[in-house]
Structure formats: structure tokens, C-alpha cells
Design a protein around this motif. Structure first.
Motif, mmCIF file in Angstrom:
data_model
loop_
_atom_site.group_PDB
_atom_site.id
_atom_site.type_symbol
_atom_site.label_atom_id
_atom_site.label_comp_id
_atom_site.label_asym_id
_atom_site.label_seq_id
_atom_site.Cartn_x
_atom_site.Cartn_y
_atom_site.Cartn_z
ATOM 1 N N TRP A 1 11.660 52.454 3.012
ATOM 2 C CA TRP A 1 12.867 52.170 3.797
ATOM 3 C C TRP A 1 13.678 53.439 4.041
ATOM 4 C CZ3 TRP A 1 13.534 48.579 6.998
ATOM 5 C CH2 TRP A 1 13.052 47.295 6.784
ATOM 6 N N ILE B 1 11.961 55.469 6.720
ATOM 7 C CA ILE B 1 12.144 54.860 8.044
ATOM 8 C C ILE B 1 13.537 55.173 8.575
ATOM 9 C CG2 ILE B 1 12.379 52.653 9.259
ATOM 10 C CD1 ILE B 1 10.102 51.607 7.460
ATOM 11 N N VAL C 1 17.015 52.785 14.909
ATOM 12 C CA VAL C 1 15.984 51.746 14.824
ATOM 13 C C VAL C 1 15.770 51.345 13.361
ATOM 14 C CG1 VAL C 1 13.555 51.223 15.268
ATOM 15 C CG2 VAL C 1 14.876 52.527 16.929
ATOM 16 N N GLY C 2 15.725 52.324 12.461
ATOM 17 C CA GLY C 2 15.556 52.032 11.042
ATOM 18 C C GLY C 2 16.696 51.193 10.494
ATOM 19 N N LEU D 1 18.573 49.084 12.226
ATOM 20 C CA LEU D 1 18.415 47.725 12.760
ATOM 21 C C LEU D 1 17.289 46.980 12.056
ATOM 22 C CD1 LEU D 1 18.906 48.445 16.561
ATOM 23 C CD2 LEU D 1 20.541 47.419 14.981
ATOM 24 N N LEU D 2 16.183 47.663 11.791
ATOM 25 C CA LEU D 2 15.082 47.022 11.067
ATOM 26 C C LEU D 2 15.512 46.622 9.666
ATOM 27 C CD1 LEU D 2 12.061 49.262 12.112
ATOM 28 C CD2 LEU D 2 12.485 46.884 12.758
ATOM 29 N N TRP D 3 16.263 47.491 8.998
ATOM 30 C CA TRP D 3 16.727 47.185 7.642
ATOM 31 C C TRP D 3 17.661 45.973 7.655
ATOM 32 C CZ3 TRP D 3 21.556 47.353 5.164
ATOM 33 C CH2 TRP D 3 21.512 47.202 3.771
ATOM 34 N N LEU E 1 17.595 43.539 9.755
ATOM 35 C CA LEU E 1 16.806 42.342 10.053
ATOM 36 C C LEU E 1 15.856 41.948 8.918
ATOM 37 C CD1 LEU E 1 15.885 42.996 13.783
ATOM 38 C CD2 LEU E 1 17.494 41.306 12.909
ATOM 39 N N PHE E 2 15.182 42.925 8.316
ATOM 40 C CA PHE E 2 14.121 42.624 7.379
ATOM 41 C C PHE E 2 14.369 43.100 5.949
ATOM 42 C CE2 PHE E 2 12.033 43.282 11.557
ATOM 43 C CZ PHE E 2 11.637 41.978 11.758
ATOM 44 N N GLY E 3 15.408 43.868 5.728
ATOM 45 C CA GLY E 3 15.621 44.472 4.415
ATOM 46 C C GLY E 3 16.236 43.553 3.375
#
Length: 59
Positions: free
Chosen positions: A37, A40, A47-48, A50-52, A54-56
């Protein structure tokens, strides 16, 4: 005007990225997941982040 706004946006994203990295490091998760993480987020700041979000964290 655009340059100042872009700089301010970058500063805000940078500050949030630092906060997220601290949250990741302090989490009870496995070290490998933490490292992934953090990498990323460092390589893809927006982007990292936003991904965190959503999915972190599973709260």
C-alpha cells in the motif's frame, strides 16, 4: 491563477498521502500488505489514495 490552485491541490494531496501512510504503518495488518500500500501511494499519489479509500481500511 491556475498554477496557484494546482499547487494548492498538490499540497493537499501530499498532506493526505502522508496521513494515509501513517495510518497504514500503524495498522495491525501484515507487513507485506503495508509495504504494498505504501508503494502504491508513493508511486501513484492520487490514484493510490483513491484505491486505499475504496479497498484499504475495513471499518
Amino acid at each position: 491563477m491556475g498554477l496557484e490552485l494546482g499547487g494548492l491541490f498538490s499540497l493537499v494531496v501530499f498532506a493526505i498521502d502522508i496521513w494515509v501512510i501513517v495510518q497504514i504503518v500503524q495498522s495491525p495488518s501484515v507487513t507485506g500488505k503495508k509495504l504494498l500500500w505504501v508503494l502504491i501511494i508513493l508511486l501513484l499519489p492520487l490514484v493510490g489514495l483513491l484505491l486505499w479509500l475504496l479497498f484499504g481500511p475495513k471499518r
